[in-house]
Design a protein around this motif. Structure first.
Motif, PDB file in Angstrom:
ATOM      1  N   UNK A 301       0.863  -1.183   0.000  1.00 28.73           N
ATOM      2  CA  UNK A 301       0.000   0.000   0.000  1.00 28.73           C
ATOM      3  C   UNK A 301       0.900   1.234   0.000  1.00 28.73           C
ATOM      4  N   UNK A 302       0.358   2.380  -0.375  1.00 25.89           N
ATOM      5  CA  UNK A 302       1.210   3.582  -0.480  1.00 25.89           C
ATOM      6  C   UNK A 302       1.510   4.184   0.887  1.00 25.89           C
ATOM      7  N   UNK A 303       2.355   3.518   1.632  1.00 25.60           N
ATOM      8  CA  UNK A 303       2.661   3.889   3.012  1.00 25.60           C
ATOM      9  C   UNK A 303       4.158   4.205   3.139  1.00 25.60           C
ATOM     10  N   UNK A 304       4.665   4.398   4.365  1.00 27.82           N
ATOM     11  CA  UNK A 304       6.099   4.705   4.483  1.00 27.82           C
ATOM     12  C   UNK A 304       7.025   3.681   3.826  1.00 27.82           C
ATOM     13  N   UNK A 305       6.756   2.379   3.967  1.00 33.18           N
ATOM     14  CA  UNK A 305       7.645   1.402   3.327  1.00 33.18           C
ATOM     15  C   UNK A 305       7.701   1.625   1.814  1.00 33.18           C
ATOM     16  N   UNK A 306       6.525   1.777   1.191  1.00 35.92           N
ATOM     17  CA  UNK A 306       6.499   2.037  -0.252  1.00 35.92           C
ATOM     18  C   UNK A 306       7.321   3.271  -0.578  1.00 35.92           C
ATOM     19  N   UNK A 307       7.257   4.258   0.311  1.00 37.45           N
ATOM     20  CA  UNK A 307       7.924   5.528   0.054  1.00 37.45           C
ATOM     21  C   UNK A 307       9.429   5.428   0.236  1.00 37.45           C
ATOM     22  N   UNK A 333       3.691  -3.360  -4.806  1.00 36.46           N
ATOM     23  CA  UNK A 333       3.691  -4.841  -4.745  1.00 36.46           C
ATOM     24  C   UNK A 333       4.690  -5.484  -5.700  1.00 36.46           C
ATOM     25  N   UNK A 334       5.879  -4.947  -5.790  1.00 42.79           N
ATOM     26  CA  UNK A 334       6.859  -5.548  -6.696  1.00 42.79           C
ATOM     27  C   UNK A 334       6.381  -5.585  -8.130  1.00 42.79           C
ATOM     28  N   UNK A 335       5.471  -4.674  -8.486  1.00 32.02           N
ATOM     29  CA  UNK A 335       5.008  -4.576  -9.865  1.00 32.02           C
ATOM     30  C   UNK A 335       3.680  -5.268 -10.127  1.00 32.02           C
TER      31      UNK A 335
ATOM     32  N   UNK B 400      11.398  -3.975   9.591  1.00 29.95           N
ATOM     33  CA  UNK B 400      10.095  -3.307   9.541  1.00 29.95           C
ATOM     34  C   UNK B 400       9.366  -3.512   8.216  1.00 29.95           C
ATOM     35  N   UNK B 401      10.103  -3.903   7.172  1.00 30.65           N
ATOM     36  CA  UNK B 401       9.476  -4.085   5.858  1.00 30.65           C
ATOM     37  C   UNK B 401       8.585  -5.323   5.873  1.00 30.65           C
ATOM     38  N   UNK B 402       7.472  -5.251   5.178  1.00 26.96           N
ATOM     39  CA  UNK B 402       6.628  -6.416   4.960  1.00 26.96           C
ATOM     40  C   UNK B 402       6.698  -6.745   3.472  1.00 26.96           C
ATOM     41  N   UNK B 403       7.383  -7.828   3.142  1.00 32.07           N
ATOM     42  CA  UNK B 403       7.571  -8.219   1.747  1.00 32.07           C
ATOM     43  C   UNK B 403       6.658  -9.388   1.347  1.00 32.07           C
ATOM     44  N   UNK B 404       5.665  -9.679   2.205  1.00 31.90           N
ATOM     45  CA  UNK B 404       4.742 -10.750   1.820  1.00 31.90           C
ATOM     46  C   UNK B 404       3.879 -10.265   0.665  1.00 31.90           C
ATOM     47  N   UNK B 405       3.266 -11.220  -0.044  1.00 32.12           N
ATOM     48  CA  UNK B 405       2.418 -10.798  -1.167  1.00 32.12           C
ATOM     49  C   UNK B 405       1.102 -10.206  -0.649  1.00 32.12           C
ATOM     50  N   UNK B 406       0.358  -9.593  -1.551  1.00 33.54           N
ATOM     51  CA  UNK B 406      -0.826  -8.842  -1.140  1.00 33.54           C
ATOM     52  C   UNK B 406      -1.824  -9.720  -0.382  1.00 33.54           C
TER      53      UNK B 406
END
Lengths: 462, 462
Positions: A301-307, A333-335, B400-406
Motif C-alpha cells: 500500500x502507499x505507506x512509508x515502506x512504499x515511500x 507490490x513488486x510490480x 520493519x518491511x513487509x515483503x509478503x504478497x498482497x
C-alpha cells in the motif's frame, strides 16, 4: 565477457542464431547456446549510439535517452490496480485509460513504458489494438510496444506511424517508439522477445534489453555475479541487434535486485538494489549506452515502506544518472499493482528530484553579501529587496506536501498524504483535456484498428 | 570571509569579545559586532582536529566524529510527543524515558543529541538534573548537554564525569560529551550559547556550532547566500573556541533549509535542503572539520510525506558523508514533535543506509562465473552451492518491511508500516534492559542530583 565467451547465452530464435553464426559467433547445432568473443561484443556495442532522440506523434514531446538526460515513465504492466476508494481490483480498461490520462497530465512523465495496468477485460487477441489506440489518443507522449508476437509488434509500429501521420520512410528515418525486452535469466533470450527486438531494430526503433536478474534466484547471490550476468545477457543481445541494423538505437537495461532469502519473494529499493543500480549506471557509461533503471518497491500500500523503498530506488537513479526511469510513478507490490495514489506521490518525488538537479548559482548576486550587510544582525530577510525580487521562483513548490502546522492540519481533518493524493488525482482527471489529433489521422487509426479486429487480431497461443 | 571581515558577527558576550579583541580582531566599543580577517579565521580553524573520538561512560560505545565516519542521534528537543495509540501530547518524563530506552536499544543510534522530547512536567529549575540522570542511567551512549546557562552546563559536565567514574583530570583528558549551539541568525551568537560553548571547549569537550539559517527568513533566499552566512557564523565562533583552547574539539554544523514562501513555515527534506546539505559537506571538508547535518521533515504524521522528506534528508547526509546526523530518528513537524513510530521507521532507513555503504566485493568468488556456468541457462540459483554458502548474510534483512504478497498481507490484517512500527516499539520497550552501572557510581550520581536539587537547581529567568 568471460560469460559471453566461455559459457554462452541461449538465443531461442533460429533466425537470430543464423545471423550470429554468419557473423562468426560459435553456434552449437544441437543447442540454442551462442558464444561470442569479447572483441566481437565490444565492436558491435560500439556501433550503438550513445544518445537517442525519440520523436512521438507530438514532436514537442520529443525525448532524449542518454547522456545527461533523465526521462520518466509511468508504471508498466501490473495485473492489478488500486485506489483508496475502490480498493484493489483486476486491471480493466477504465482504470487503464485513467492512468494514461494521468500520464498525459503530469509533466514529469515523459513516456509510457507499457500498459500502466493490464486491461484484462479486453480480449487478449485484440487487446493490443484497443490498448494502443487509447495510448495514442489519450496521450501524445512517447510510447512503448510489447514484444509479444509478430502481429502485435507490427500492429504497434503501424499504429504509431499512422498516429504521427508519417510515411513508412519517414517512420524509419528516426526513432518514434521503443520496446523493452527481458531476458529469461539465467542466460536465455526467448523467441517473442528476440523477434520483437529485431523487428524494432530493423526499422530503427529503440530496443531496451533488460535482464531479469534477481540476485539469489535467477542470478548469483553476489552482486558482482548478478551484474556480470546482467551485462553478459544484455550485451549479447545488443550485439545481435547491431548486426540486424548497424547503429540501431538500443539501451542497456538494469533490473538487478535481491530476493527475500526467507521466502524467495523479490525485494526492491533495498541496499542491494541501490548498489546494483548505481553500478549498472557505471557499466552503461563504460559501454557508452543509454541506460534504463526503475523506481521499484515491494510494499502492499502507499505507506512509508512504499515511500522509502521508492525513494531509495529514485535516489539510486538520480545519483547514478539513469537516463530512462521505468515504473517511475505508481508501482506497488513488486510490480503486481498500479496505485493511483502512488502515481501522485511518485510524481511529487520526481519533481523534487528534478528541482534538486538544478544547479546552484554562485554569482555575486547569489552570494548575497550586500543583502546580508543590509539586513544586518537585527533584521529579517523576508522583507529584504533581495528576497522580494526572487521569492516567487527561489524554491521548488510541492503540490502534495502539507507544510501547515499541526493545529491547522488537525483542524483540516488530519488528512494524510495518501488521501491528499487521492483527492488530487480525482481533481486532475476531472480537468483532463484530450490532446488534439487531426481528424483524418484519428479516422485512419480507427480504421486500422477495426480492420485488424475484423481479421482476428493476434494469436494468443504462444 | 567577506562577511567575517567586512560585516562582522555579533558576539553577545563580553568575555568572548575580550578574547577576540586581545587576539587582534576588530571589536567595536559600542556594539557587539566583531570583525576578523580571513587569515585569522583560517589559522584558528586549522587548529581544530579533523576527527574527534568521544568516549561515553561505556567505552564500548565510543564514537568518532569526522573523517569517513557517520554517527546517528535520536530526535532532540521537540516540545511534543506522539504515538498511534495516545495521539499527540505535551512532552513528559515518561515518554522522555521511553524514547531514551529506544535510543539505547537501537544499535544504529550512537548518541543522544538532547532531550528526545522535552519533559515539560519537570520543573524548569531542576529539569536538567532529572533529565541528565535519566539519560546517563537509561543509556550508556554518548550524550549532549544544552548550553542554556552556566549552572546547567557545569552540572552536566559534572554528571557525565561522575557517571563515567572519572577524576576531573581524566574527564578533561578526552572528549566525553558534547554540546550543540545555534547562532541566532542572522549574524549573532547569544550569551548562553557562547558561555556554554566556551565552558565545553575549556574542558576539552566537543562543541558543534550550527547556524539557524532558514533561507528566505534568517538568511538570504539564495542558497549560496544562506550557505555563505552559515559558514561565516560558524567559523567566527569556532575561531573563538580555538582561542579559548587551541585544538579544542569542534564541528561545523549545517541546518540551512528553506521556508515555505507562502506561509513562512520552515520546510525540510526539500530539493533546497538536499543541495544546501551536500554543499555544507563540501564546505566542512574544505575546512577539515567534522560535520553535523540532520534528518528533518515538516510532516504532521509518519506518512509518505514524512518518509520522502526524511529519505531525501538522509540521502543528502549519505551522499555528502555527514559525520554527525542529528534528529536521525523520530523527528516530525519540523522538530515540534517526537513520534515513536517515526523512531522505528527512521531506524529502519538508517540501517538500510549503513548496509548500502558496505563495499561490493569483486573477487573471483564474488563474480561467480563458475556458479553461472554450473547453473546454466535452465537452472536456478536458489539451490546452487554458491548461494547456499552465502545466503544467510548476502543481503540486508529489514525488521520493519513487509515483503509478503498482497493476499498474505491482507489476511494478516493489512497492517501498514506505521502500525507495524507501533507494535515493534512496544515490544522493544517490554524487552528493554537497563545498562549496568556500578552501584557506587549510581549512588554518587544520585547524591549529586539531590544536592543540586536542594540548592535550587538553575535559574530560570534568562
Amino acid at each position: 565477457m568471460r560469460i559471453c565467451e566461455e559459457i554462452g547465452i541461449d538465443f531461442l530464435h533460429e533466425g537470430a542464431r543464423e545471423i550470429l553464426r554468419k557473423a562468426g559467433c560459435e553456434v552449437d547445432s544441437d543447442t540454442p547456446t551462442v558464444r561470442m568473443d569479447r572483441d566481437f561484443v565490444m565492436e558491435q556495442v560500439a556501433n550503438a549510439p550513445e544518445t537517442v532522440t525519440l520523436i512521438p506523434r507530438n514532436p514537442q514531446r520529443t525525448v532524449v535517452f542518454g547522456g545527461p538526460w533523465a526521462a520518466f515513465g509511468q508504471v508498466a504492466s501490473p495485473p492489478n490496480v488500486s485506489d483508496l476508494d475502490g480498493g484493489r481490483r483486476t486491471g480493466n480498461r477504465k482504470d487503464y485509460q485513467d492512468l494514461l490520462r494521468l500520464a498525459q497530465i503530469f509533466n514529469c512523465i515523459h513516456f509510457t513504458g507499457g500498459h500502466p495496468v493490464e486491461p484484462v477485460d479486453l480480449h487478449a487477441s485484440t487487446r493490443h489494438l484497443d490498448a494502443l489506440f487509447d495510448m495514442l489518443t489519450l496521450t501524445d507522449k512517447l510510447i512503448h510496444a510489447y514484444s509479444l508476437g509478430t502481429e502485435r509488434v507490427e500492429d504497434a509500429m503501424e499504429m504509431v506511424r499512422i498516429a504521427a501521420g508519417l510515411t513508412p520512410e519517414e517512420f524509419e528515418a528516426a526513432p518514434r517508439m521503443f520496446t523493452n525486452i527481458n531476458s529469461s535469466s539465467p542466460l536465455k533470450h526467448d523467441w517473442p522477445m528476440l523477434d520483437g527486438a529485431m523487428r524494432h531494430a530493423r526499422r530503427n526503433q529503440l530496443v531496451i534489453v533488460t535482464p531479469f536478474t534477481l540476485s539469489g534466484a535467477m542470478a548469483p547471490v553476489t552482486l558482482a555475479g548478478a551484474l556480470a550476468q546482467q551485462t553478459a545477457e544484455c550485451l549479447a543481445c545488443l550485439a545481435l541487434l547491431q548486426l540486424v541494423r548497424p547503429g540501431a538505437p538500443v539501451a542497456y537495461g538494469s533490473f538487478t535486485s535481491n530476493v527475500d532469502m526467507r521466502s524467495g519473494a523479490p525485494a526492491f529499493g533495498t541496499p542491494e538494489y541501490v548498489r546494483a543500480t548505481q553500478i549498472s549506471g557505471q557499466l552503461a557509461r563504460y559501454y557508452r549506452l543509454p541506460w534504463r533503471a526503475s523506481n521499484a518497491n515491494a510494499a502492499n500500500c502507499p505507506d512509508p515502506q512504499a515511500t522509502w523503498e521508492s525513494a531509495a530506488s529514485l535516489w539510486a537513479c538520480s545519483t547514478a544518472r539513469a537516463n530512462i526511469v521505468y515504473h517511475a510513478a505508481g508501482w506497488l507490490e513488486g510490480g503486481l499493482c498500479a496505485s493511483f495514489e502512488k502515481v501522485v506521490i511518485d510524481c511529487e518525488m520526481l519533481q523534487q528530484l528534478a528541482a534538486y538537479h538544478q544547479p546552484v548559482g554562485v554569482s555575486e548576486d547569489d552570494l548575497a553579501v550586500e543583502a546580508i550587510r543590509e539586513v544586518g544582525p537585527s533584521g529579517h530577510f523576508l522583507g529584504a529587496d533581495h528576497t522580494q525580487a526572487r521569492y516567487k521562483t527561489a524554491f521548488y513548490s510541492p503540490f502534495l506536501s502539507d507544510w501547515s502546522n499541526f493545529e491547522t492540519w488537525e483542524e483540516g481533518g488530519s488528512v494524510e498524504t495518501a488521501r491528499r493524493a487521492n483527492r488530487l488525482f480525482r481533481r486532475l482527471l476531472d480537468e483532463y483535456q484530450l490532446p488534439p489529433m487531426d481528424p483524418g489521422t484519428l479516422e485512419a487509426l480507427t480504421a486500422f484498428v477495426e480492420k485488424r479486429r475484423a481479421a482476428g487480431g493476434a494469436p494468443t497461443d504462444f
